[in-house]
Write an enzyme that holds these catalytic residues in place. Structure first.
Site, PDB file in Angstrom:
ATOM      1  N   ASN A 194       0.860  -1.179   0.000  1.00  0.00           N
ATOM      2  CA  ASN A 194       0.000   0.000   0.000  1.00  0.00           C
ATOM      3  C   ASN A 194       0.901   1.234   0.000  1.00  0.00           C
ATOM      4  OD1 ASN A 194      -1.828   2.032   0.517  1.00  0.00           O
ATOM      5  ND2 ASN A 194      -2.246   1.421   2.632  1.00  0.00           N
ATOM      6  N   LYS A 229       0.040   4.260  -0.211  1.00  0.00           N
ATOM      7  CA  LYS A 229      -0.636   5.419   0.391  1.00  0.00           C
ATOM      8  C   LYS A 229      -0.479   6.647  -0.513  1.00  0.00           C
ATOM      9  CE  LYS A 229       0.192   3.334   4.828  1.00  0.00           C
ATOM     10  NZ  LYS A 229       0.177   3.479   6.260  1.00  0.00           N
ATOM     11  N   GLU A 245      -5.300  -5.141  10.729  1.00  0.00           N
ATOM     12  CA  GLU A 245      -4.289  -4.107  10.900  1.00  0.00           C
ATOM     13  C   GLU A 245      -4.551  -3.340  12.194  1.00  0.00           C
ATOM     14  OE1 GLU A 245      -2.363  -2.951   6.951  1.00  0.00           O
ATOM     15  OE2 GLU A 245      -4.104  -1.685   7.216  1.00  0.00           O
ATOM     16  N   GLU A 283      -6.789   4.365   7.972  1.00  0.00           N
ATOM     17  CA  GLU A 283      -6.604   5.800   7.708  1.00  0.00           C
ATOM     18  C   GLU A 283      -7.860   6.393   7.078  1.00  0.00           C
ATOM     19  OE1 GLU A 283      -2.898   5.370   5.614  1.00  0.00           O
ATOM     20  OE2 GLU A 283      -1.952   4.775   7.506  1.00  0.00           O
ATOM     21  N   HIS A 308      -9.495   0.934   4.972  1.00  0.00           N
ATOM     22  CA  HIS A 308      -8.200   1.085   5.645  1.00  0.00           C
ATOM     23  C   HIS A 308      -8.396   1.983   6.867  1.00  0.00           C
ATOM     24  CE1 HIS A 308      -4.063   2.292   6.427  1.00  0.00           C
ATOM     25  NE2 HIS A 308      -3.698   1.211   5.754  1.00  0.00           N
ATOM     26  N   GLY A 339       2.482   2.099  10.685  1.00  0.00           N
ATOM     27  CA  GLY A 339       3.411   3.222  10.503  1.00  0.00           C
ATOM     28  C   GLY A 339       4.137   3.629  11.771  1.00  0.00           C
ATOM     29  N   SER A 393       3.490  -2.308  10.284  1.00  0.00           N
ATOM     30  CA  SER A 393       4.954  -2.331  10.433  1.00  0.00           C
ATOM     31  C   SER A 393       5.561  -3.689  10.090  1.00  0.00           C
ATOM     32  CB  SER A 393       5.350  -1.864  11.839  1.00  0.00           C
ATOM     33  OG  SER A 393       4.887  -0.551  12.062  1.00  0.00           O
TER      34      SER A 393
HETATM   35  C1  PEP Z   1      -0.693  -0.072   5.916  1.00  0.00           C
HETATM   36  O1  PEP Z   1      -0.668   0.975   5.364  1.00  0.00           O
HETATM   37  O2  PEP Z   1      -1.640  -0.827   5.658  1.00  0.00           O
HETATM   38  C2  PEP Z   1       0.376  -0.449   6.829  1.00  0.00           C
HETATM   39  C3  PEP Z   1       0.302  -1.572   7.456  1.00  0.00           C
HETATM   40  O3  PEP Z   1       1.428   0.430   6.973  1.00  0.00           O
HETATM   41  P1  PEP Z   1       2.855   0.121   7.656  1.00  0.00           P
HETATM   42  O4  PEP Z   1       3.370  -1.146   7.048  1.00  0.00           O
HETATM   43  O5  PEP Z   1       3.712   1.312   7.279  1.00  0.00           O
HETATM   44  O6  PEP Z   1       2.658   0.003   9.119  1.00  0.00           O
END
Ligand code: PEP
Length: 253
Positions: free
Chosen positions: A12, A14, A170, A100, A98, A176, A216
């Site tokens: 992803n 973003k 998630e 976000e 997601h 992040g 992460s």
């Molecule tokens: C994500 O954007 O779905 C995500 C898991 O980000 P990150 O790997 O940076 O934590």
């Protein structure tokens, strides 16, 4: 990982990458992952570079995904993108709900459900995200939140629909932040999601459903996460912007 389920690794991107940068990143990733045939690989760049990335991966083992869509077919919805527009650019997948989107753009379980219905109706595969915040975890509400999000997202889905859905667990506190859930913490919630799906559908649907972990994920932790029975893939944010890191995650043993 369970040999019955094909692993799926998605990047992803973003809100990152101009078209020149996207072409460069996609082509570098392609050099590193061509020939990987035993798992699904998905790239989810921003809308503005779907075409660019689509061209770079056309005819390969890598599939294109969008990060969002709107639930109506067309019309006066300024700033929104339809399923048909995504299909037109070669998308096979779309990420829905997601954290976000939920956190910054007010997406509710009901909106996630409407987007999911539209994606499937139009023939897209969907990666549906669920996850608890740090406050919810600390208040002991993780299971309740996950069950609510799973039930809300999947409302009205048939068994056939379920074959086109991937769920991504998630935890918001791990996205992040560099703070990964331990494999055991992730596995516990993956089992919970699979049990919920079993309660709503059949044994086959629950056993076939692929559940990704996201939060992460790095080249260092991917193998220990993927070693868990119910973790079937990864949704990768930050590390998907680095070709070497993403390729290493894709090719975890
Ligand atoms: C994500 O954007 O779905 C995500 C898991 O980000 P990150 O790997 O940076 O934590």
């Amino acid at each position: 990982m369970n040999p019955k389920r094909r692993p799926i690794i998605a990047g992803n991107w973003k809100m990152n990458k101009t078209s020149t940068e996207a072409r460069d990143l996609a082509s570098k990733i392609m050099l590193l992952v061509t020939g990987v045939q035993d798992r699904d690989i998905v790239l989810a760049p921003p809308f503005t570079v779907l075409q660019t990335v689509g061209e770079a991966i056309r005819g390969t083992n890598v599939a294109l995904a969008a990060q969002n869509l709107f639930w109506e077919d067309r019309g006066a919805f300024t700033g929104e993108i339809s399923a048909e527009m995504l299909l037109d650019l070669g998308c096979r997948y779309v990420i829905i709900g997601h954290s976000e989107r939920r956190q910054y753009f007010g997406e509710t379980d009901e909106m996630v459900n409407k987007k999911l219905r539209q994606a499937l109706r139009k023939g897209l595969f969907a990666i549906v995200c669920v996850g608890e915040s740090l406050a919810e975890r600390e208040q002991g509400k993780t299971n309740e939140v996950i069950e609510r999000q799973v039930t809300g997202a999947l409302k009205g889905m048939t068994e056939a629909d379920m074959m086109k859905i991937v769920v991504a667990y998630e935890p918001v506190w791990a996205i992040g932040t560099g703070k990964t859930a331990t494999p055991e913490q992730a596995e516990e919630i993956h089992i919970l999601i699979r049990r919920k799906v079993l309660a709503l559908y059949t044994h086959d649907v629950a056993e076939t459903l692929r559940i990704q972990y996201g939060g992460s994920v790095t080249p260092e932790n991917v193998s220990s996460l993927m070693a868990m029975q119910d973790i079937d893939g990864a949704l990768v944010g930050g590390a998907s912007l680095k070709p070497d890191s993403f390729a290493t995650i894709v090719t975890f043993t």
